[in-house]
Design an enzyme around this catalytic site. Sequence first.
Site, short mmCIF file in Angstrom:
data_model
loop_
_atom_site.label_atom_id
_atom_site.label_comp_id
_atom_site.label_asym_id
_atom_site.label_seq_id
_atom_site.Cartn_x
_atom_site.Cartn_y
_atom_site.Cartn_z
N GLU A 1 -4.81 8.87 -5.93
CA GLU A 1 -5.59 8.63 -7.14
C GLU A 1 -5.99 9.95 -7.81
OE1 GLU A 1 -8.73 5.84 -6.42
OE2 GLU A 1 -7.32 4.23 -5.98
N GLU B 1 -2.85 -0.03 -1.56
CA GLU B 1 -4.15 -0.47 -1.04
C GLU B 1 -4.54 -1.78 -1.70
OE1 GLU B 1 -7.29 2.42 -1.43
OE2 GLU B 1 -5.96 4.09 -0.94
#
Length: 502
Positions: free
Chosen positions: A124, A271
């Site tokens: 991220e 995820e």
Amino acid sequence: MNKQESGALQLASLLLVLAFSAVSADEKAFIGVNIGTDLSDMPDPTQVVALLKTQNIRHVRLFDANRGMLLALANTGIQVVVSVPNDQLLGIGQSNATAANWVARNIVAHVPATNITAITVGSEVLRTLPNAAPVLVSAMEFIHSALVASNLDSKIKVSTSHSSSIILDSFPPSQAFFNRTWDPVMVPLLKFLQSTGSYLMLNVYPYYDYMQSDGFIALDYALFRPLPPNKEAVDRNTLLHYTNVFDAVIDAAYFAMSYLNFTNVPVVVTESGWPSKGDSSEPQATIDNADTYNSNLIRHVLNNTGTPKHPGVPVSTYIYELYNEDLRPGAVSEKNWGLFDANGMPVYTLHLTGSGTVLANDTTNQTYCVAKDGADPKMLQAALDWACGPGKVDCSPLMQGQPCYEPDTVVAHATYAIDTYYHKMAMAAGTCYFNGVATVTTTDPSHGSCIFPGSGGTNGTFTNNTALAPSSNSISSNGPPRHYHGGAPLILGVLFSGAVLL
């Protein structure tokens, strides 16, 4: 552009889409698990691998390239995704030699004994480390070049995981696009993924979408619970129907890529999960909801359902996460995403009947659906009436003079009826809810001559055409949650609580 050129371009685009679908459809989706290590009593690597073997987990993602874990995973056949941590990204992105040394130390030293299949270069980055964004693609290219030099590039893919928050205007999915601020990064990044045959890694958290929606997203829609047709969301541009948040986010990513003219890069979800415990501002972080979400997610992925935009195209997914991480900062929920505690005991019982052997902590033959302590008697009466009516449960044992008539209370009668429905539906996730008045237990509620379904190890038979248990209404929450491994929550451009053309 003349008509001939236009026709040729359309044909080329069609062939790309068909090639993507054909290649992807030949593969089968898998379920993997993320392994975080922020535990006060972290098991040693050999214990972790023993748990993976016991649970038949064949795909894992590490948040680093821990030598002890990679050695313990050697000769197991378990497919491993390793990660370049964010704090090493700047160094690797600015130096080919640094990248080559990282690959030599963390990859070449362990293969082929350890089955490393992918490298995540940062996590991220665009959200959490924007100052490193200019070197992100360089870091990926340098890592890939080092793999080429070691003749490992055909075996090990290189990508980077993204928060779904980089997708804007994400509903309807057909209007989604990446945050234009990041075009100088996303365009070369997608070119890299396309040229190397890699995939877009995306973190997808319907829990945060639900929490941030201020009640506009129904809880059932976030949890994969079955929806009646009039509750499905419909993309007004494509007329595709969406029955869950997860699929809508994946398709938003596909459409965002196509907006930049990339139509053949597959998506892997690095995820996804649901917390099993939260504080007072996180009322839906519960064991029941975590069980429901992860059980339904696993079933959805392994059925190779695909998405409305790409039906049948697999979307392999890594569940967040293996262990509860008690040392993680932030809200209570942040510490409670795990499937297991540090001792390897399941936090809750996944309900995976018919989904193969992955995550074998499923003990559904010994579970029952009972009325919650303190449940509203009127709600229990409604659950009893529904189960014995539309739910098509045989409630004759509750008649006067029959074995389960006594005790003649709404709690006792509702428990028998909802447990019978639960087993009739093969204990599928979401079938022990009844607007929040029911819960799963391992304690057999049978008493005297009143023997409940499932007692003594009996099991129901799954039926697809049985009426579905009543769903919950959406519940709003106060304040945005924080998630440290995962991304900032995706805010749907247009939110919905009923059937809408968007």
